[in-house]
Design a protein around this motif. Structure first.
Motif, PDB file in Angstrom:
ATOM      1  N   VAL A 262       1.634   6.291  -2.449  1.00  0.00           N
ATOM      2  CA  VAL A 262       0.517   6.644  -1.576  1.00  0.00           C
ATOM      3  C   VAL A 262       0.530   5.756  -0.337  1.00  0.00           C
ATOM      4  O   VAL A 262       0.399   6.242   0.795  1.00  0.00           O
ATOM      5  N   LEU A 263       0.727   4.479  -0.546  1.00  0.00           N
ATOM      6  CA  LEU A 263       0.752   3.554   0.584  1.00  0.00           C
ATOM      7  C   LEU A 263       1.915   3.869   1.535  1.00  0.00           C
ATOM      8  O   LEU A 263       1.754   3.873   2.753  1.00  0.00           O
ATOM      9  N   ASP A 264       3.088   4.158   0.964  1.00  0.00           N
ATOM     10  CA  ASP A 264       4.247   4.515   1.787  1.00  0.00           C
ATOM     11  C   ASP A 264       3.973   5.742   2.638  1.00  0.00           C
ATOM     12  O   ASP A 264       4.273   5.797   3.819  1.00  0.00           O
ATOM     13  N   ARG A 265       3.407   6.756   1.994  1.00  0.00           N
ATOM     14  CA  ARG A 265       3.173   8.025   2.681  1.00  0.00           C
ATOM     15  C   ARG A 265       2.104   7.880   3.766  1.00  0.00           C
ATOM     16  O   ARG A 265       2.218   8.436   4.836  1.00  0.00           O
ATOM     17  N   LEU A 266       1.068   7.122   3.450  1.00  0.00           N
ATOM     18  CA  LEU A 266       0.015   6.915   4.443  1.00  0.00           C
ATOM     19  C   LEU A 266       0.568   6.209   5.675  1.00  0.00           C
ATOM     20  O   LEU A 266       0.138   6.463   6.799  1.00  0.00           O
ATOM     21  N   ALA A 267       1.556   5.340   5.453  1.00  0.00           N
ATOM     22  CA  ALA A 267       2.154   4.614   6.570  1.00  0.00           C
ATOM     23  C   ALA A 267       2.829   5.589   7.532  1.00  0.00           C
ATOM     24  O   ALA A 267       2.806   5.398   8.747  1.00  0.00           O
ATOM     25  N   VAL A 268       3.418   6.647   6.988  1.00  0.00           N
ATOM     26  CA  VAL A 268       4.066   7.643   7.844  1.00  0.00           C
ATOM     27  C   VAL A 268       3.031   8.316   8.749  1.00  0.00           C
ATOM     28  O   VAL A 268       3.325   8.689   9.880  1.00  0.00           O
ATOM     29  N   LYS A 269       1.814   8.451   8.243  1.00  0.00           N
ATOM     30  CA  LYS A 269       0.746   9.027   9.070  1.00  0.00           C
ATOM     31  C   LYS A 269       0.055   7.964   9.918  1.00  0.00           C
ATOM     32  O   LYS A 269      -0.986   8.241  10.526  1.00  0.00           O
ATOM     33  N   ASN A 270       0.604   6.772   9.920  1.00  0.00           N
ATOM     34  CA  ASN A 270       0.042   5.670  10.706  1.00  0.00           C
ATOM     35  C   ASN A 270      -1.399   5.374  10.308  1.00  0.00           C
ATOM     36  O   ASN A 270      -2.234   5.057  11.140  1.00  0.00           O
ATOM     37  N   PHE A 271      -1.655   5.484   9.021  1.00  0.00           N
ATOM     38  CA  PHE A 271      -3.013   5.243   8.554  1.00  0.00           C
ATOM     39  C   PHE A 271      -3.333   3.758   8.645  1.00  0.00           C
ATOM     40  O   PHE A 271      -2.567   2.913   8.192  1.00  0.00           O
ATOM     41  N   LYS A 272      -4.498   3.490   9.241  1.00  0.00           N
ATOM     42  CA  LYS A 272      -4.799   2.113   9.640  1.00  0.00           C
ATOM     43  C   LYS A 272      -5.439   1.245   8.555  1.00  0.00           C
ATOM     44  O   LYS A 272      -5.547   0.049   8.719  1.00  0.00           O
TER      45      LYS A 272
END
Length: 423
Positions: free
Chosen positions: A14-24
């Motif tokens: 989840v953390l990896d994927r959120l990083a792709v969306k530039n989740f802050k």
RNA sequence: GGUGAGGUGCCUGAGAGGCCGAAAGGAUCAGUUUGCUAAACUGACGUACGGGAAACUGUACCGAGGGUUCGAAUCCCUCCCUCACCGCCA
């Protein structure tokens, strides 16, 4: 909305994927997991006390019937403490659930593994380009001038009646609109979509169901008197048909299409890029929506993309397909393809369609499930796409097809327009 | 907008403080029987969350939210919605 159980079991991913969306705010993930732990332990505590209290109440009933009043009273005396505990745990549970909900709705959908990392539209991946860009004569006009020249669209009149961004279509301009709508609907039906005609205003539950609320509250027109939102896209009412529905496995895939006007406040959009038909507050669109088995959703996304491309090819419009990067994707989407047509007079690409797979992000909120082969309920996947949005198609058609004789109507549309030229 | 009647499972519909997650019928699914179809018979058949490897089990849910009570589908309050009739009207 993501599923808590999934977050709990797949924290790293989840953390990896959120990083792709530039989740802050990656720390939200751990906060959510912690709140979920709290929620579960609170429920266990409450359930245990409730079970005790239920058993006691039952016993009291039996004792009363047997005439053993004294014994019943004895047990009754103990119930006060349970009641307090149940209330206490119940309040805590409700508060925890609320807090958890408030946090989890802040998480965007996880992007598919094929989504490129990136922040801006420039970082979208061009999947393919199709069709030659037409060479226009030097005196070629942008569509807003063509619209005036041939008396097709009156922007000023729209300003008088309503305001900027609400054009009035006239004469062959109005007929072209209607022709495109009918053509798009007919093509969708040929592709197996069944047409629905839906309300143009929706309630809050529907807005939440497809994810426009709370994320895009300010982008929708709101009728305060009746607490209804004007739809920004047919996606909202059409997908919400299936809110709180459990489908049978053999009812999948569900394929619906529909034409509606769409209303968008577009607050803060001004300037040259929004001239003419480029950006409007009200526009028409034919939407295609599918509800599918999770195993089929990516295959379906490709089919929907192919359907949209087929329309563009038939209309003879040069287009390209973009795979949106993490930063440019919508909040609810797992993978989005944008289709853009080449506007020859403006020398720029115009987005005319967006096709997305939401996986379970919408269905989790909608409680849209199906009964799987084990007989269990499971969240379905939802997808939708524009097929197509009218104004920019009209803009591109007018610009790209302009000749000295007038504007040539694409062959596939002639049976609908009943004229071949705008002149 | 006014008046009246209602909201119970996939549907119809009973239940009117404890024996109710809820009768009965229909629908659906599985099985038995019948040459096929139909019928008959038998059985299964809500959702969510928690616990458990599982079998299973706890809790909640009878429009929503509060309240009364040891105990609520059932009693009380507030709200929402639906239907019927009247009014208005594309």
């Amino acid at each position: 909305m993501l599923q808590v159980s999934y977050i709990r079991d797949n924290r790293e991913q989840v953390l990896d994927r959120l990083a792709v969306k530039n989740f802050k705010q990656p720390e939200l993930v751990d906060e959510i997991i912690a709140l979920d732990d709290k929620r579960r332990s609170t429920q266990t505590s409450m359930d245990n006390v409730s079970a005790e209290a239920n058993a006691a109440a039952k016993q009291i009933g039996e004792l009363m019937r047997a005439g053993k009043k004294a014994e019943a009273e004895e047990i009754k005396a103990k119930t006060g403490a349970w009641k307090e505990d149940i209330k206490k745990f119940g309040d805590l549970l409700a508060a925890t659930e609320e807090e958890l909900y408030q946090k989890i709705v802040l998480l965007p959908n996880l992007p598919h593994s094929s989504v490129p990392k990136g922040l801006t539209p420039e970082e979208n991946e061009v999947v393919l380009e199709n069709g030659a860009k037409p060479e226009l004569p030097a005196n070629a006009l942008p569509h807003w001038e063509l619209a005036a020249k041939y008396n097709l669209i009156d922007f000023e009149l729209g300003v008088k009646i309503t305001g900027a961004g609400f054009p009035v279509y006239k004469n062959k301009g109005a007929k072209l609109q209607r022709a495109l709508i009918n053509y798009f609907i007919d093509e969708a039906e040929k592709a197996g979509y069944s047409e629905v005609s839906v309300p143009l205003m929706v309630n809050k539950d529907s807005g939440f169901g497809t994810g426009q609320l709370p994320d895009k509250e300010g982008q929708m027109y709101f009728v305060t008197e009746d607490e209804l939102y004007l739809i920004p896209t047919a996606e909202v009412p059409v997908t919400n048909i299936y809110r709180d529905v459990i489908l049978k496995a053999d009812e999948l895939p569900v394929k619906n299409c529909g034409h509606t006007p769409c209303f968008r406040r577009e607050a803060g959009s001004y300037g040259a890029h929004v001239r003419g038909l480029n950006r409007l507050h009200q526009f028409d669109k034919v939407e295609i929506v599918q509800v599918v088995h999770p195993d089929k959703s990516y295959e379906t996304l490709e089919q929907m993309s192919a359907h949209v491309q087929g329309l563009l090819k038939n209309l003879g419009l040069p287009y390209r397909v973009l795979r949106l990067c993490g930063g440019d994707m919508g909040f609810a989407s797992a993978l989005t393809y944008d289709m853009e047509t080449w506007s020859a007079a403006q020398q720029r690409w115009l987005e005319v369609s967006s096709v997305s797979n939401f996986e379970t992000f919408q269905s989790n909120r909608l409680k849209l499930r199906f009964r799987n082969s084990e007989g269990k309920t499971q969240l379905a996947h939802t997808l939708n796409g524009s097929a197509l949005a009218l104004p920019r198609i009209v803009a591109t058609l007018l610009e790209n097809n302009q000749t000295e004789k007038g504007i040539k109507i694409p062959e596939v549309l002639v049976p609908y327009t009943k004229f071949e030229w705008i002149d």
